[in-house]
Design a protein around this motif. Sequence first.
Motif, mmCIF file in Angstrom:
data_model
loop_
_atom_site.group_PDB
_atom_site.id
_atom_site.type_symbol
_atom_site.label_atom_id
_atom_site.label_comp_id
_atom_site.label_asym_id
_atom_site.label_seq_id
_atom_site.Cartn_x
_atom_site.Cartn_y
_atom_site.Cartn_z
ATOM 1 N N UNK A 68 0.820 -1.221 0.000
ATOM 2 C CA UNK A 68 0.000 0.000 0.000
ATOM 3 C C UNK A 68 0.843 1.255 0.000
ATOM 4 N N UNK A 69 0.301 2.295 -0.613
ATOM 5 C CA UNK A 69 1.000 3.582 -0.652
ATOM 6 C C UNK A 69 1.070 4.213 0.734
ATOM 7 N N UNK A 70 0.088 3.944 1.575
ATOM 8 C CA UNK A 70 0.044 4.513 2.929
ATOM 9 C C UNK A 70 -0.126 3.378 3.933
ATOM 10 N N UNK A 71 0.978 2.759 4.362
ATOM 11 C CA UNK A 71 0.894 1.587 5.241
ATOM 12 C C UNK A 71 0.120 1.838 6.534
ATOM 13 N N UNK A 72 0.252 3.027 7.108
ATOM 14 C CA UNK A 72 -0.454 3.299 8.361
ATOM 15 C C UNK A 72 -1.958 3.277 8.155
ATOM 16 N N UNK A 73 -2.425 3.831 7.038
ATOM 17 C CA UNK A 73 -3.856 3.797 6.741
ATOM 18 C C UNK A 73 -4.310 2.375 6.429
ATOM 19 N N UNK A 77 -7.405 0.044 7.550
ATOM 20 C CA UNK A 77 -8.339 -0.395 6.515
ATOM 21 C C UNK A 77 -7.634 -1.445 5.636
ATOM 22 N N UNK A 78 -7.670 -2.722 6.034
ATOM 23 C CA UNK A 78 -6.894 -3.761 5.352
ATOM 24 C C UNK A 78 -7.211 -3.935 3.868
ATOM 25 N N UNK A 79 -8.373 -3.515 3.417
ATOM 26 C CA UNK A 79 -8.686 -3.618 1.983
ATOM 27 C C UNK A 79 -7.687 -2.854 1.129
#
Length: 232
Positions: A68-73, A77-79
Amino acid sequence: LDSRSQRLIERTLLREHPEVAVLGEEGTVGDVGSEWRWVVDPIDGTVNFAYGLPHACVSIALQRRIRPARPSLARAYPDLNYETVVGVVYDPFQDELWTAVLGQAARMNGRKISVGSRSRLDQSIVGMGFAKYASTLNAMLPVFNQLIHKVRKVRILGAAALSMTYVATGRLDAYMEPGIRLWDIAAGGLIVECAGGEFWRRPIPGEHTYEILANNGKLRRALERVKRKAKA
């Protein structure tokens, strides 16, 4: 009916691809740690179907795990750890089959399709969807009251995946919904994008839940202005 349809789809997919998990409206089966997963809505438009309204479909998407581009997000939100690479929506009543593969043109019954070109709200037909929860009614009824005076027509058809394919085919110019699940939108969103449109979505609290706005690529700013005015 949803459960029976999902079990049939699961058996078929797992027989052909036992290594791929299946995430659906009625639960998840298979290896949840797999790099790949199917995302299935066995009957989108269940109430229409149960009441004999001929407007419902089957929606199936294939997703792969990504960085993901934003790992923290993505942790919240695992999707966001997945992207859709194949989308299929089938309307058995009209015998219309929409398909999309990431990076290729979207098709309906084998023919290339594209979104419409309308850029003015007063010429556009906009689809909406919202459940009968207080939160979604409070979010969307003010928007409806504003939008109805600014567009040519508003349509509430009761099957999100079909409404999104209608955007991809130019029958609708946009579709919006404030709280919708992944299995309703995964296939249709890719079909919209591969048809030249825009599939804006934002994960919101609730498992696999999103706010979405699918459109022909020309209307999002105008529709967002309507939403902001409705909330003011």
